[in-house]
Motif scaffolding. Structure first.
Motif, short mmCIF file in Angstrom:
data_model
loop_
_atom_site.label_atom_id
_atom_site.label_comp_id
_atom_site.label_asym_id
_atom_site.label_seq_id
_atom_site.Cartn_x
_atom_site.Cartn_y
_atom_site.Cartn_z
N ASP A 1 0.74 -1.37 0.14
CA ASP A 1 -0.07 0.01 0.47
C ASP A 1 0.56 1.22 -0.44
OD1 ASP A 1 -2.65 -1.60 1.00
OD2 ASP A 1 -1.14 -2.11 2.47
N ILE B 1 0.42 4.35 1.46
CA ILE B 1 -0.26 5.45 2.35
C ILE B 1 0.43 6.59 2.94
CG2 ILE B 1 -2.09 5.39 4.50
CD1 ILE B 1 -2.77 2.86 2.55
N ASN C 1 -3.09 6.00 -1.86
CA ASN C 1 -3.71 7.14 -0.83
C ASN C 1 -3.64 8.38 -1.98
OD1 ASN C 1 -4.94 9.42 0.49
ND2 ASN C 1 -2.71 8.61 2.10
N ASP D 1 -6.32 12.25 1.17
CA ASP D 1 -6.87 11.50 2.79
C ASP D 1 -7.00 12.82 3.98
OD1 ASP D 1 -4.48 10.99 4.26
OD2 ASP D 1 -5.11 10.17 5.82
N LEU E 1 -7.54 5.83 -3.75
CA LEU E 1 -8.63 6.73 -2.87
C LEU E 1 -8.31 7.47 -2.26
CD1 LEU E 1 -10.98 5.70 -0.85
CD2 LEU E 1 -9.50 5.52 0.97
N SER F 1 -7.40 6.09 3.95
CA SER F 1 -6.65 5.29 3.09
C SER F 1 -5.09 4.28 4.40
CB SER F 1 -5.99 6.19 2.67
OG SER F 1 -5.70 6.36 1.97
N ILE G 1 -3.79 -0.51 -2.18
CA ILE G 1 -4.57 1.23 -1.62
C ILE G 1 -3.49 1.69 -2.16
CG2 ILE G 1 -5.67 2.73 -0.26
CD1 ILE G 1 -7.57 0.11 -0.62
#
Ligand code: NCD
Length: 330
Positions: free
Chosen positions: A29, A31, A149, A152, A128, A136, A147
């Motif tokens: 991910d 993030i 980010n 956020d 996202l 996230s 995922i």
């Protein structure tokens, strides 16, 4: 006028593209920028550079053929969303675009974890953007697929910071030894939260120019302070402009203001004009994550130091690199 990525010579390390599922980036991910070290950043930039060369030569190629990206945006976006779409499609993959959650089951009250678990049934990677800090990280807890980010809330915007750093690297040919001045809404601007953290991995000096109530949050300053980075806050650009190598301007994030009058009162106070540019270094790089509202006069666009449109294009190559890496193809 600097051309896109003029300084890096064609590297001899033509990176092997293909299945690299042992790669440290496979399946991860993205993030926060806190997850990266300098060595990884160098690698990401090498892959991004390869992407640039491939796009210049052939436009698109089928590295991610058959892979699907879900682009899930709970907040407005022009650049981030379309550059991820372009990145995926130039790599031969395809995209499920959910750019307006009001047409999705979110309006029926569906939770973020349920939406994520739905999309990962169909997609290989999820980008996202969401108004809440930590969204996230929450999504990543539930998801089996990577995922990424894309913002956020007022938290972070790691892929923007990567493309910002890549822009500095390409435009100036170095990151160490420079002075970066960030100006505007540093309190709510997530791009500066991520970029300041990322820059603290290098030997830089950071200046923050903002009204007192919109300066960089104390906890981020403290974090950067632990890395031994010199940093200072100013209410005005004038004293720091002559030493600035990179001027990073941001929009006042009016969507996060509780009192609209406070936002209105800031209008017009931190504006870059051709007169500002006259007092800046001849090699200064002027950046902005965009959208710009009134912070940079359009007359400045013709100045070769205005790098913000090139910055957007660098973002395409960074996002191509990230997608290829997390999907185990670079
Ligand atoms: C930024 C964002 O969404 O945080 N935009 C972007 O992704 N380039 C900056 C902003 O909205 O001001």
């Amino acid at each position: 006028m600097p051309k896109l990525i003029p300084r890096l010579p064609s590297t001899n390390s033509h990176l092997p593209f293909g299945d690299m599922q042992n790669s440290p980036f496979y399946g991860i991910d993205i993030i926060t920028v806190k997850q990266f070290d300098r060595e990884q950043l160098t690698y990401i930039f090498e892959v991004a550079h390869e992407m640039y060369e491939m796009v210049s030569r052939v436009g698109s190629f089928d590295l991610l053929k058959g892979k699907i990206l879900a682009n899930l945006f709970y907040q407005p976006s022009t650049r981030t969303s379309s550059s991820f779409t372009s990145a995926m499609e130039r790599l031969g993959g395809s995209v499920i675009p959910i750019n307006n959650v009001s047409y999705s089951s979110v309006t029926k009250g569906e939770s973020l974890p349920d939406t994520i678990r739905t999309l990962e049934a169909f997609a290989d990677v999820i980008v996202l953007r969401h108004p809440e800090v930590g969204s996230s990280a929450l999504a990543a807890k539930y998801a089996r697929k990577p995922i990424i980010n894309a913002g956020d809330g007022v938290g972070e915007h790691p892929t923007q910071a990567l493309l910002d750093l890549f822009t500095i690297h390409e435009e100036l040919g170095r990151v160490d030894g420079i002075t970066v001045t960030m100006m505007g809404d540093l309190k709510y601007g997530r791009t500066v939260h991520s970029l300041a953290r990322l820059l603290s991995l290098y030997n830089v000096k950071l200046n923050y120019v903002a009204p007192e109530n919109l300066c960089l949050p104390d906890e981020i300053k403290a974090e950067i302070g632990t890395k031994g980075i010199p940093q200072d806050c100013f209410a005005d650009l004038t004293p720091v402009l002559p030493e600035t190598d990179v001027l990073y301007v941001t929009r006042v994030q009016k969507e996060y203001f509780e009192d609209p009058a406070q936002h209105e009162s800031l209008k017009g106070s931190y504006v870059i004009t051709t007169e500002t540019m006259r007092q800046a270094k001849s090699k200064m790089v002027l950046m902005h994550p965009f959208p710009r509202v009134w912070e940079i006069d359009m007359a400045v666009d013709a100045d070769p130091r205005a790098a913000y449109f090139r910055q957007m294009e660098y973002g395409l190559y960074i996002r191509m690199a990230l997608l290829a890496m997390v999907l185990g193809k670079a």
